[in-house]
Enzyme design. Structure first.
Site, short mmCIF file in Angstrom:
data_model
loop_
_atom_site.label_atom_id
_atom_site.label_comp_id
_atom_site.label_asym_id
_atom_site.label_seq_id
_atom_site.Cartn_x
_atom_site.Cartn_y
_atom_site.Cartn_z
N GLU A 118 -40.47 9.08 17.15
CA GLU A 118 -39.81 10.20 17.81
C GLU A 118 -38.30 10.08 17.67
O GLU A 118 -37.78 8.97 17.63
CB GLU A 118 -40.13 10.17 19.32
CG GLU A 118 -41.58 9.94 19.60
CD GLU A 118 -41.89 9.81 21.10
OE1 GLU A 118 -40.96 9.84 21.92
OE2 GLU A 118 -43.08 9.70 21.40
N LYS A 120 -34.70 9.63 18.96
CA LYS A 120 -34.17 9.06 20.20
C LYS A 120 -33.03 9.96 20.65
O LYS A 120 -31.91 9.89 20.14
CB LYS A 120 -33.68 7.64 19.98
CG LYS A 120 -33.26 6.95 21.26
CD LYS A 120 -33.05 5.46 21.02
CE LYS A 120 -32.76 4.72 22.31
NZ LYS A 120 -31.59 5.19 23.03
N ASP A 122 -30.08 11.61 22.58
CA ASP A 122 -28.95 11.01 23.27
C ASP A 122 -28.61 11.83 24.51
O ASP A 122 -27.83 12.78 24.46
CB ASP A 122 -27.75 10.97 22.31
CG ASP A 122 -26.85 9.81 22.60
OD1 ASP A 122 -27.16 9.03 23.52
OD2 ASP A 122 -25.83 9.67 21.91
N TYR A 233 -40.99 12.45 27.10
CA TYR A 233 -41.49 11.55 26.07
C TYR A 233 -42.51 10.53 26.58
O TYR A 233 -42.92 9.63 25.84
CB TYR A 233 -40.35 10.84 25.36
CG TYR A 233 -39.38 10.11 26.25
CD1 TYR A 233 -39.78 9.01 27.01
CD2 TYR A 233 -38.05 10.52 26.34
CE1 TYR A 233 -38.89 8.35 27.83
CE2 TYR A 233 -37.15 9.86 27.15
CZ TYR A 233 -37.59 8.77 27.91
OH TYR A 233 -36.71 8.12 28.73
N LYS A 321 -32.00 2.22 15.58
CA LYS A 321 -30.77 2.99 15.80
C LYS A 321 -30.07 3.39 14.50
O LYS A 321 -30.13 2.68 13.50
CB LYS A 321 -29.78 2.16 16.64
CG LYS A 321 -30.30 1.77 18.01
CD LYS A 321 -30.24 2.89 19.00
CE LYS A 321 -28.91 2.96 19.72
NZ LYS A 321 -28.77 1.96 20.80
N CYS A 415 11.76 19.50 9.88
CA CYS A 415 10.65 19.24 8.96
C CYS A 415 10.88 17.90 8.28
O CYS A 415 11.97 17.66 7.75
CB CYS A 415 10.59 20.37 7.92
SG CYS A 415 9.46 19.99 6.57
N CYS A 418 11.78 18.62 4.35
CA CYS A 418 12.98 19.32 3.88
C CYS A 418 14.11 19.36 4.90
O CYS A 418 15.21 19.80 4.59
CB CYS A 418 12.63 20.73 3.44
SG CYS A 418 12.27 21.84 4.81
N CYS A 439 7.36 24.91 9.60
CA CYS A 439 8.58 24.82 8.82
C CYS A 439 8.65 26.15 8.06
O CYS A 439 7.72 26.50 7.36
CB CYS A 439 8.49 23.64 7.84
SG CYS A 439 9.62 23.78 6.43
N CYS A 444 10.39 24.42 0.79
CA CYS A 444 10.17 23.04 1.27
C CYS A 444 9.25 22.32 0.28
O CYS A 444 8.17 22.83 -0.05
CB CYS A 444 9.54 23.09 2.66
SG CYS A 444 8.86 21.52 3.20
S1 IVH Z 1 -39.39 5.77 25.34
C1 IVH Z 1 -39.85 1.89 28.22
N1 IVH Z 1 -38.75 7.78 23.87
O1 IVH Z 1 -33.83 5.66 25.27
C2 IVH Z 1 -38.83 2.80 27.68
N2 IVH Z 1 -37.03 6.73 25.14
O2 IVH Z 1 -33.12 2.62 25.56
C3 IVH Z 1 -39.53 3.97 27.11
N3 IVH Z 1 -34.84 7.79 24.90
O3 IVH Z 1 -33.73 5.10 28.69
C4 IVH Z 1 -38.55 4.87 26.54
N4 IVH Z 1 -35.48 9.38 23.51
O4 IVH Z 1 -33.51 7.48 27.95
C5 IVH Z 1 -38.30 6.86 24.73
N5 IVH Z 1 -38.35 9.61 22.52
C6 IVH Z 1 -37.90 8.69 23.38
C7 IVH Z 1 -36.56 8.62 23.80
C8 IVH Z 1 -36.16 7.63 24.67
C9 IVH Z 1 -34.46 8.85 24.19
C10 IVH Z 1 -33.95 6.96 25.75
C11 IVH Z 1 -34.44 6.80 27.16
C12 IVH Z 1 -34.38 5.34 27.48
C13 IVH Z 1 -33.60 4.81 26.36
C14 IVH Z 1 -34.11 3.44 26.04
#
Ligand code: IVH
Length: 682
Positions: A118, A120, A122, A233, A321, A415, A418, A439, A444
């Site tokens: 999945e 991740k 932010d 998730y 990451k 400037c 010039c 300018c 220039c």
């Molecule tokens: S699973 C037991 N799935 O990542 C932890 N986390 O460092 C299970 N996060 O605090 C987390 N997308 O806020 C999971 N698809 C995803 C995620 C996700 C973002 C974040 C989540 C968690 C942090 C873990």
């Protein structure tokens, strides 16, 4: 006391709530509405009127309650029934392989393990608790053991179900805790910051900070104004239901009304997870939300249980990451650059820092207003970011680490190239100064270099070899001082230059000679008239048969062209009024430049074709469409007949469309029409 509620009315209120929950789910979760926004609004209004009339039937999970609630003095804390852990990180392929090997060893698997991968996202982790299908509380992750209760705020998020959708197959679980990430989409974030800047409020450094800040507002009315979204998730505690696998669980959650990330890749091998990571990494900038990696999870829940967790993180998942696109660094100095139109841009010199795999040591600060708004000083620690190919910028200053030695930047009064005075002109429409410092000396040397580089650039004259270094040498030695001078250069003049030689000199002269014949559009763009980019150059080239007509056109004639506003018209007219510019154009022609004028370029691709236009077109007026057809020798008539070749149907096309269908005339939409117009054009 409230009036007792007539059971019929109560039933009606309940029905409206249910319908609105459903339509809310279709719109915000599935992104697939079944009714128009207007019909939705009407139902909502009806519900709100009934609720106002019958307060005894008000409920906190009514769909009308997403606008907020009373403000709090502080957040209560709440313990999570199961700890909200964090994830182990991996950064390279070997980390993922080691993860897979450990899993298979711990589980004693001979075969491949099955994973789900999945994005991740932010944002901010939250846990939502549902009892008998109703949202009863929502909390942030906090330290993983206890979090803050942000229920009223979470209720305002449109994609959070207040009441679960009933699933016909299984009853709604009596208790269900779901976990997910609250986030803000990029485009919503940009708009939010723009609005804030407009109000003189501090901007957020990134979507995650904006989401966190919005979720932790004591006044839910403020949160309700923020464009928060959520992806669920996983689950925490659940009663009455048993899921075999993580993916099965996500599918079930989706049916219950939760929003699941559509970009998840279920049931794959570790090799496929690696490919997914690479694929998502490439697509990262195209996603509508920010991510910082992918999460790879063992799919089978029984295995997850057997693998268990350390005190910090589960053994069944890993966060793989990406390199961060935002980093912190220090501003070593601020310097200014002079552009081709004389705009003076402040640029920060940074302590070099790796941002998303690229070393960044400079960032644009745009202009003085931006520097003041963000309060950027030399010596500051700052967030810098890059996204795709755009120039890195300073997003925000970390003011907490200032020590008093930071120095404010002052725009130079002269400037740097010039020495002439720098100015901030008044905006056309007011006494307020423009954001840009300039300018005004068109001779220039810095401006001359930039103008020549633009003139020779890819989308203008496209002269290969005429880059940064050569232009600098030529201007500094006084060999050229205007774009026209390029066409008077000779091999003998170039050969003695540093890093040159007879062969390169010959190549450059050949490149220049090759480009002497040019389309009107490119020529106009190359001139570097202020506010005339490629698109405007194209509009002008189509509207005027050639240079003579355009350069003689008065301001109002230019402004009369569709797509050209007063500001552009003004700068075009002014450009051609200036003696130096006219002289330069004459010298270009004398040097052998030949413009393919409008009529020479005119093509007959639509010769003999008969068009009828109907409905509203989105990208141009019907009149403009007619002109473009005629410019390609096509014909436009008012009514559909057997002689019609194409009916161009815009929005809300009516009787003409019916008639065309009846007669078997080819019907095309706007996109197909534009394709036809641009076919075979240079
Ligand atoms: S699973 C037991 N799935 O990542 C932890 N986390 O460092 C299970 N996060 O605090 C987390 N997308 O806020 C999971 N698809 C995803 C995620 C996700 C973002 C974040 C989540 C968690 C942090 C873990």
């Amino acid at each position: 006391m409230h009036d007792p509620v007539d059971p019929k009315i109560a039933e009606k209120i309940d029905r409206l709530r249910k319908e609105l929950h459903w339509h809310n789910y279709r719109y915000h979760v599935l992104d697939d509405p079944e009714i128009s926004d207007h019909a939705y609004d009407q139902k909502m209004r009806e519900l709100m009127e009934l609720e106002a009339r019958w307060p005894g039937w008000n409920r906190p999970d009514s769909p009308s309650r997403r606008v907020g609630g009373p403000a709090l003095a502080r957040f209560d804390t709440v313990g999570h029934s199961m700890p909200m852990l964090s994830l182990d990180n991996g950064f390279q392929e070997s980390d993922l392989i080691a993860f897979d090997q450990r899993i298979r060893k711990l589980l004693g698997l001979e075969d491949q393990a099955v994973y789900t991968a999945e994005p991740k996202v932010d944002g901010v982790a939250v846990e939502l608790v549902y009892e008998a299908g109703r949202l009863v509380s929502a909390a942030t992750r906090g330290d993983g053991i206890t979090g803050e209760l942000v229920t009223s705020n979470v209720r305002t998020i449109r994609s959070v179900p207040l009441v679960m959708q009933e699933d016909n197959i299984r009853p709604v679980p009596s208790i269900l805790e779901v976990r997910g990430e609250v986030f803000i989409r990029r485009k919503d974030f940009e708009k939010l910051n723009k609005d804030r800047a407009g109000l003189g409020l501090p901007v957020f450094a990134n979507p995650r900070n904006a989401a966190a800040g919005s979720l932790r507002q004591l006044d839910p009315g403020v949160t309700a104004q923020r464009p928060l979204d959520i992806f669920i998730y996983g689950i925490g505690r659940v009663d009455d239901v048993y899921y075999e696998s993580h993916w099965e669980c996500l599918v079930a959650l989706k049916k219950l009304g939760f929003k699941i990330n559509p970009d998840i890749q279920p049931r794959i091998t570790i090799q496929q997870a690696m490919e997914y990571y690479q694929y998502i990494g490439k697509k990262r900038h195209e996603l509508s939300y920010e991510i910082d990696g992918v999460v790879v999870k063992v799919d089978r829940l029984l295995y997850q249980q057997r693998l268990g967790a350390t005190s910090r993180s589960p053994r069944w998942a890993i966060a793989f990451k990406f390199e961060a696109l935002q980093e912190t660094t220090r501003i070593l100095d601020i310097e200014v650059q002079v552009g081709r139109t004389g705009a003076i841009t402040p640029v920060a010199h940074l302590a070099p820092v790796n941002v998303g795999g690229v070393t960044v040591s400079r960032a644009t600060l745009h202009n003085m207003d931006e520097i003041e708004r963000k309060d950027i000083r030399v010596g500051d620690s700052v967030f810098v970011q890059r996204a795709g190919d755009v120039i890195p910028e300073v997003v925000k200053v970390i003011t907490s680490t200032r020590n008093g030695t930071e120095r404010r930047f002052v725009m130079p009064a002269n400037c740097p190239a010039c020495g002439s005075d720098t100015v901030r002109l008044k905006r056309n429409d007011s006494q307020e100064p423009e954001a840009t410092t300039r300018c005004l000396n068109i001779s220039c040397p810095a401006q001359i270099k930039e103008r020549i580089k633009h003139f020779a650039s890819k989308n203008a004259f496209d002269i290969e070899g005429m880059g940064d270094k050569l232009v600098k040498q030529l201007v500094d030695r006084g060999m050229i001082s205007s774009c026209a001078d390029i066409f008077y250069l000779t091999e003998d003049m170039l050969a003695p230059l540093g890093r040159m030689g007879p062969k390169s000199a010959r190549n450059i002269i050949a490149a220049i000679t090759n480009r002497k014949t040019i389309s009107f559009q490119r020529f106009l763009y190359a001139l570097g008239i202020r506010n005339v980019g490629e698109h405007v150059a194209d509009v002008l080239a189509r509207a005027f048969p050639g240079m003579d007509r355009l350069s003689a056109a008065p301001h109002h004639e230019i402004e009369g062209i569709e797509g050209i506003g007063p500001v552009i018209a003004e700068s075009v007219a002014r450009f051609f009024q200036q003696h130096e510019n006219r002289e330069m154009i004459d010298r270009l022609m004398d040097g052998g430049v030949a413009i393919l004028s409008g009529s020479a370029q005119k093509q007959d691709t639509l010769q003999g074709k008969v068009f009828v236009l109907t409905g509203t077109l989105e990208t141009m007026s019907r009149d403009a469409a007619r002109k473009r057809i005629e410019a390609l020798s096509g014909k436009v008539t008012g009514s559909v007949s057997r002689n019609t070749d194409y009916l161009v149907a815009g929005k809300d096309a009516g009787a003409k469309l019916d008639r065309a269908v009846q007669l078997g005339v080819t019907v095309i939409n706007e996109k197909a029409f534009i394709d036809i117009l641009s076919r075979d054009l240079p």
